[in-house]
Motif scaffolding. Structure first.
Motif, PDB file in Angstrom:
ATOM      1  N   SER A 120      -2.565  -3.205  -8.687  1.00 20.18           N
ATOM      2  CA  SER A 120      -3.784  -3.870  -7.435  1.00 20.18           C
ATOM      3  C   SER A 120      -3.919  -1.393  -7.456  1.00 20.18           C
ATOM      4  O   SER A 120      -3.778  -0.618  -7.779  1.00 20.18           O
ATOM      5  CB  SER A 120      -2.839  -3.354  -6.589  1.00 20.18           C
ATOM      6  N   TRP A 127      -5.372   0.535  -4.031  1.00 19.69           N
ATOM      7  CA  TRP A 127      -6.467   1.500  -3.169  1.00 19.69           C
ATOM      8  C   TRP A 127      -6.695   3.008  -3.153  1.00 19.69           C
ATOM      9  O   TRP A 127      -6.202   3.652  -3.424  1.00 19.69           O
ATOM     10  CB  TRP A 127      -5.551   1.590  -1.851  1.00 19.69           C
ATOM     11  N   ASN A 128      -8.068   3.251  -3.101  1.00 21.14           N
ATOM     12  CA  ASN A 128      -8.909   4.841  -2.934  1.00 21.14           C
ATOM     13  C   ASN A 128      -8.669   5.277  -4.545  1.00 21.14           C
ATOM     14  O   ASN A 128      -8.291   6.767  -4.729  1.00 21.14           O
ATOM     15  CB  ASN A 128      -8.337   5.330  -1.779  1.00 21.14           C
ATOM     16  N   LYS A 171       0.692  -1.304  -0.168  1.00 22.98           N
ATOM     17  CA  LYS A 171      -0.257   0.241  -0.469  1.00 22.98           C
ATOM     18  C   LYS A 171       0.403   1.289  -0.092  1.00 22.98           C
ATOM     19  O   LYS A 171       1.218   1.540   0.829  1.00 22.98           O
ATOM     20  CB  LYS A 171      -0.931   0.064   1.207  1.00 22.98           C
TER      21      LYS A 171
END
Length: 319
Positions: A138, A140-141, A24
């Motif tokens: 991938s 995130w947000n 992340k």
């Protein structure tokens, strides 16, 4: 041929995880997007990369002989790095013929066929680059992270898209915050450098098959571990290793090699034809992949000339 570092050779699952997963991002960077439907009059990928503060990326593509391709019709999706973020790419390493790493492989690892937007990348777990090796995506947000294989010498395994969907006449550019390094090892390098493949290396050297796995390929290798050979009939091992039975040893090893790149998710329930002309049946049970009666215990190790899967059993030809 070069060996993998000792840190890697004893941790096959850890290497796999590093090759296929990202982490992340620590902070948030807005991804800028523009996506018109008509690209007439837009600059080419080469023109955009050469004039936009991405000179290190431009030099890499030029040194790899990709200018003509990236000026052509395409379309291509290209990942570039701003010059200030290309720290691992010293100018001398970009010189044609540099032995620091494979420039063709490095450049090809930053190009995918087709015009793929940020939205598409978010919905695509993996994509194959023009160099043959895969990138994994991938998000995130609303942010996209790209995980590559990384490299033992340079240690860069993932990058984050910091500006996306820069449209060109023949494709689209996404700006990332780090250079992505593919594997620079051939299948032969990986096998020779992995501690648990000593018996396989000895057999491959005796049969002259190791040179094949250092050639262009691409190949998919199902590599039995030393434990797999230890569980094999000892009299059979002695038979195959006898000089007068070299042809049989070659056929045995060819039974573990398939022409082409087959990742775990591209060989579902389909027969694979080995270099020896036999067929390997692929099946899935309880979430595990089996090649014949051999379980795949680690998979998708990328190489310059193919992909390697580790199996727990020696595969025997039909006859």
């Amino acid at each position: 041929m070069k060996a993998l570092s000792s840190t890697l050779i004893l941790t096959l699952p850890a290497l796999l995880a590093g090759c296929l997963s990202g982490s992340k991002p620590a902070d948030t960077v807005e991804v800028k997007t523009t996506d018109p439907t008509d690209y007439t009059g837009f600059a080419t990928i080469v023109e955009t990369v050469g004039s936009g503060g991405y000179h290190t990326s431009a030099q890499t593509f030029a040194a790899a002989g990709m200018v003509e391709m990236l000026t052509g019709d395409g379309p291509y999706t290209v990942f570039v790095v701003r010059d200030e973020a290309a720290g691992a790419m010293a100018p001398e390493q970009l010189a044609a013929g540099s032995s620091a790493f494979d420039l063709d492989g490095l450049a090809g690892y930053h190009v995918i066929e087709g015009r793929h937007s940020i939205k598409e990348l978010m919905n695509s777990p993996t994509m194959e680059t023009v160099g043959g090796q895969r990138l994994t995506f991938s998000h995130w947000n609303g942010e996209v992270e790209i995980a590559g294989c990384g490299n033992a010498d340079f240690g860069v395994g993932s990058a984050r898209v910091v500006e996306g969907d820069l449209q060109c006449s023949n494709g689209v550019i996404h700006v990332i915050d780090q250079v992505l390094f593919p594997s620079f090892d051939s299948l032969a390098d990986q096998i020779e450098g992995t501690e648990s493949f000593k018996t396989l290396v000895n057999a491959a050297q005796a049969a002259g098959v190791l040179d094949l796995l250092d050639s262009d390929g691409p190949f998919t290798v199902f590599a039995p571990t030393d434990r797999a050979f230890a569980n094999f009939d000892r009299s059979a091992v002695s038979y195959f290793m006898a000089p007068e039975n070299r042809a049989e040893l070659v056929r045995l090893l060819q039974h573990h090699v398939v022409q082409g790149r087959y990742y775990g998710d591209t060989m579902h329930h389909q027969p694979l034809t080995t270099l020896g002309g036999d067929t390997l049946q692929v099946k899935w049970q309880s979430g595990a992949a089996y090649i014949g009666n051999a379980e795949v215990i680690a998979s998708d190790f990328q190489a310059t000339n193919g992909v390697l899967h580790v199996v727990d059993t020696v595969l025997m030809p039909t006859n």
